[in-house]
Design a protein around this motif. Structure first.
Motif, PDB file in Angstrom:
ATOM      1  N   ILE A 118       0.841  -1.201   0.000  1.00 16.46           N
ATOM      2  CA  ILE A 118       0.000   0.000   0.000  1.00 16.46           C
ATOM      3  C   ILE A 118       0.873   1.247   0.000  1.00 16.46           C
ATOM      4  CG2 ILE A 118      -1.669   1.337   1.350  1.00 16.46           C
ATOM      5  CD1 ILE A 118      -2.879  -1.268   2.287  1.00 16.46           C
ATOM      6  N   LEU A 119       1.925   1.220   0.801  1.00 16.17           N
ATOM      7  CA  LEU A 119       2.843   2.366   0.851  1.00 16.17           C
ATOM      8  C   LEU A 119       3.507   2.586  -0.499  1.00 16.17           C
ATOM      9  CD1 LEU A 119       4.551   1.748   4.319  1.00 16.17           C
ATOM     10  CD2 LEU A 119       2.670   3.310   3.784  1.00 16.17           C
ATOM     11  N   ALA A 120       3.888   1.492  -1.153  1.00 15.46           N
ATOM     12  CA  ALA A 120       4.522   1.604  -2.471  1.00 15.46           C
ATOM     13  C   ALA A 120       3.552   2.167  -3.490  1.00 15.46           C
ATOM     14  CB  ALA A 120       5.029   0.233  -2.913  1.00 15.46           C
ATOM     15  N   PHE A 121       2.282   1.734  -3.390  1.00 10.10           N
ATOM     16  CA  PHE A 121       1.262   2.244  -4.316  1.00 10.10           C
ATOM     17  C   PHE A 121       1.098   3.755  -4.162  1.00 10.10           C
ATOM     18  CE2 PHE A 121      -3.142   3.675  -4.705  1.00 10.10           C
ATOM     19  CZ  PHE A 121      -3.377   3.441  -6.054  1.00 10.10           C
ATOM     20  N   PHE A 122       0.969   4.226  -2.909  1.00 12.51           N
ATOM     21  CA  PHE A 122       0.745   5.651  -2.699  1.00 12.51           C
ATOM     22  C   PHE A 122       1.993   6.480  -2.973  1.00 12.51           C
ATOM     23  CE2 PHE A 122      -3.183   4.449  -0.602  1.00 12.51           C
ATOM     24  CZ  PHE A 122      -4.012   5.468  -1.028  1.00 12.51           C
ATOM     25  N   SER A 123       3.153   5.896  -2.789  1.00 11.43           N
ATOM     26  CA  SER A 123       4.372   6.612  -3.153  1.00 11.43           C
ATOM     27  C   SER A 123       4.383   6.925  -4.637  1.00 11.43           C
ATOM     28  CB  SER A 123       5.598   5.781  -2.782  1.00 11.43           C
ATOM     29  OG  SER A 123       5.688   5.616  -1.387  1.00 11.43           O
ATOM     30  N   ASN A 124       3.822   6.000  -5.407  1.00 13.39           N
ATOM     31  CA  ASN A 124       3.722   6.216  -6.848  1.00 13.39           C
ATOM     32  C   ASN A 124       2.495   7.047  -7.211  1.00 13.39           C
ATOM     33  OD1 ASN A 124       2.544   5.134  -9.649  1.00 13.39           O
ATOM     34  ND2 ASN A 124       4.765   5.017  -9.714  1.00 13.39           N
ATOM     35  N   TYR A 125       1.404   6.812  -6.478  1.00  9.52           N
ATOM     36  CA  TYR A 125       0.138   7.484  -6.779  1.00  9.52           C
ATOM     37  C   TYR A 125       0.203   8.989  -6.505  1.00  9.52           C
ATOM     38  CZ  TYR A 125      -4.879   8.551  -6.355  1.00  9.52           C
ATOM     39  OH  TYR A 125      -6.128   9.099  -6.487  1.00  9.52           O
ATOM     40  N   LEU A 126       0.929   9.380  -5.458  1.00 12.48           N
ATOM     41  CA  LEU A 126       0.941  10.781  -5.037  1.00 12.48           C
ATOM     42  C   LEU A 126       2.101  11.587  -5.616  1.00 12.48           C
ATOM     43  CD1 LEU A 126       0.064  10.245  -1.261  1.00 12.48           C
ATOM     44  CD2 LEU A 126      -1.448  11.170  -3.014  1.00 12.48           C
ATOM     45  N   VAL A 127       3.096  10.900  -6.182  1.00 10.60           N
ATOM     46  CA  VAL A 127       4.300  11.583  -6.653  1.00 10.60           C
ATOM     47  C   VAL A 127       4.238  11.811  -8.152  1.00 10.60           C
ATOM     48  CG1 VAL A 127       6.806  11.385  -6.881  1.00 10.60           C
ATOM     49  CG2 VAL A 127       5.702  10.673  -4.765  1.00 10.60           C
ATOM     50  N   ASN A 128       4.787  12.954  -8.582  1.00 14.22           N
ATOM     51  CA  ASN A 128       4.874  13.309 -10.006  1.00 14.22           C
ATOM     52  C   ASN A 128       3.506  13.353 -10.694  1.00 14.22           C
ATOM     53  OD1 ASN A 128       7.701  13.476  -9.918  1.00 14.22           O
ATOM     54  ND2 ASN A 128       7.888  11.260 -10.215  1.00 14.22           N
ATOM     55  N   ARG A 129       2.516  13.827  -9.964  1.00  8.78           N
ATOM     56  CA  ARG A 129       1.176  13.971 -10.548  1.00  8.78           C
ATOM     57  C   ARG A 129       1.094  15.270 -11.348  1.00  8.78           C
ATOM     58  NH1 ARG A 129      -2.924  10.847  -8.192  1.00  8.78           N
ATOM     59  NH2 ARG A 129      -4.470  12.504  -8.372  1.00  8.78           N
ATOM     60  N   LYS A 130       0.384  15.214 -12.431  1.00  8.93           N
ATOM     61  CA  LYS A 130       0.216  16.394 -13.277  1.00  8.93           C
ATOM     62  C   LYS A 130      -1.260  16.553 -13.633  1.00  8.93           C
ATOM     63  CE  LYS A 130       4.770  15.900 -15.468  1.00  8.93           C
ATOM     64  NZ  LYS A 130       5.370  17.127 -14.907  1.00  8.93           N
ATOM     65  N   THR A 131      -1.670  17.780 -13.877  1.00 12.17           N
ATOM     66  CA  THR A 131      -3.035  18.040 -14.302  1.00 12.17           C
ATOM     67  C   THR A 131      -3.062  19.210 -15.270  1.00 12.17           C
ATOM     68  OG1 THR A 131      -5.311  18.371 -13.522  1.00 12.17           O
ATOM     69  CG2 THR A 131      -3.612  19.690 -12.459  1.00 12.17           C
ATOM     70  N   LYS A 132      -4.128  19.277 -16.059  1.00 13.13           N
ATOM     71  CA  LYS A 132      -4.369  20.443 -16.902  1.00 13.13           C
ATOM     72  C   LYS A 132      -5.782  20.941 -16.615  1.00 13.13           C
ATOM     73  CE  LYS A 132      -6.014  17.898 -20.988  1.00 13.13           C
ATOM     74  NZ  LYS A 132      -5.815  17.680 -22.438  1.00 13.13           N
ATOM     75  N   TYR A 133      -6.013  22.228 -16.822  1.00 11.27           N
ATOM     76  CA  TYR A 133      -7.290  22.842 -16.471  1.00 11.27           C
ATOM     77  C   TYR A 133      -8.081  23.184 -17.731  1.00 11.27           C
ATOM     78  CZ  TYR A 133      -5.203  23.286 -11.847  1.00 11.27           C
ATOM     79  OH  TYR A 133      -4.608  23.019 -10.637  1.00 11.27           O
ATOM     80  N   LEU A 134      -9.375  22.860 -17.686  1.00 13.49           N
ATOM     81  CA  LEU A 134     -10.283  23.168 -18.790  1.00 13.49           C
ATOM     82  C   LEU A 134     -11.294  24.204 -18.331  1.00 13.49           C
ATOM     83  CD1 LEU A 134     -11.048  19.596 -20.188  1.00 13.49           C
ATOM     84  CD2 LEU A 134      -9.315  21.216 -20.972  1.00 13.49           C
TER      85      LEU A 134
END
Length: 271
Positions: A118-134
């Motif tokens: 679970i920790l490994a999943f969230f380390s990947n899930y929360l890191v280097n996230r990007k978004t664009k706005y519409l």
């Protein structure tokens, strides 16, 4: 990569602040389903190992606004039996969900002793996230997102509860060491201090100290109280004129809280 749609809140005089807009993050159906599965596992483990503080009635299964109302009503009636006053201070955390720090959240999950997968999943899930706005026909470039949890996400309730849990545990230790008899209720973005005493001056002192401590702790976790929305209400069985001394927070750079004759809390109306 995530896509975020910006929607203005209705019936506002002007739109010169970011708080006047909703941001909705779009996920595909499969992604939402996986989030719900993970949420159930996180909640089960966090409650079973007592990581969630007992004051937290928010964001969790089998805990609702009804529970918050019942607990508050119990406090009030138990005080009246003892001829005590019940004094309450309600406050909100400004921009709570958008302010949750991803790195700190990962550390909290580790502190809660979740499974390494679970920790490994969230380390990947929360890191280097990007978004664009519409916004209408406008589409922005990609931006890094290292803070914030979308309120539309199935994970936001449990992640926000986990984020606040260590704050409440630390706060409880402060109160115990300083011998300050304060109870606290937490529901979604609303927090409530409850003081019980025969003297309102003592209650005000306890509320003042508690407010100062929680403000300090929240700042350390990257959160800030929305000071302009603080509310205080006194419960008394006196019939007739009731003029309690006001809670003065000016020494903390905050306003003096004025007495409210009618108070609305979680769907209840007190007068």
């Amino acid at each position: 990569m995530l896509t975020t749609i910006i929607i203005p809140k209705s019936n506002k005089i002007s739109y010169d602040s970011t708080k006047l807009f909703y941001t909705i993050i779009l996920l595909n159906t499969t992604g939402k389903l996986f989030e719900k599965i993970i949420r159930e596992q996180l909640q089960f483990f966090a409650i079973s190992n007592n990581f969630i503080h007992p004051c937290q009635l928010d964001s969790l299964k089998y805990r609702s606004t009804t529970d918050a109302r019942v607990v508050l009503t119990h406090f009030i009636w138990s005080c009246w039996i003892k001829n005590f006053y019940t004094s309450t201070v309600a406050f909100n955390i400004a921009q709570f969900f958008p302010s949750l720090n991803h790195h700190l959240l990962s550390l909290i999950l580790n502190k809660a002793e979740f499974n390494q997968k679970i920790l490994a999943f969230f380390s990947n899930y929360l890191v280097n996230r990007k978004t664009k706005y519409l916004w209408n026909n406008f589409s922005s470039p990609l931006y890094n997102v290292d803070v914030g949890v979308s309120q539309e996400s199935a994970l936001s309730p449990i992640l926000s509860a986990l984020y606040l849990s260590p704050i409440f545990h630390i706060f409880e230790k402060y109160l115990k060491n300083l011998n300050i008899p304060i109870s606290i209720l937490s529901f979604i973005n609303d927090r409530l201090f409850i003081s019980q005493s025969k003297l309102l001056s003592i209650s005000n002192t306890n509320l003042f100290c508690s407010y100062n401590i929680i403000s300090f702790l929240l700042i350390r976790f990257g959160l800030v109280i929305e000071h302009g929305k603080i509310e205080i209400f006194y419960f008394s069985r006196l019939h007739g004129t009731f003029n309690p001394s006001l809670l003065d927070l000016t020494s903390l750079g905050r306003p003096t809280l004025l007495l409210m004759l009618i108070w609305k809390y979680q769907g209840f109306i007190f007068d």
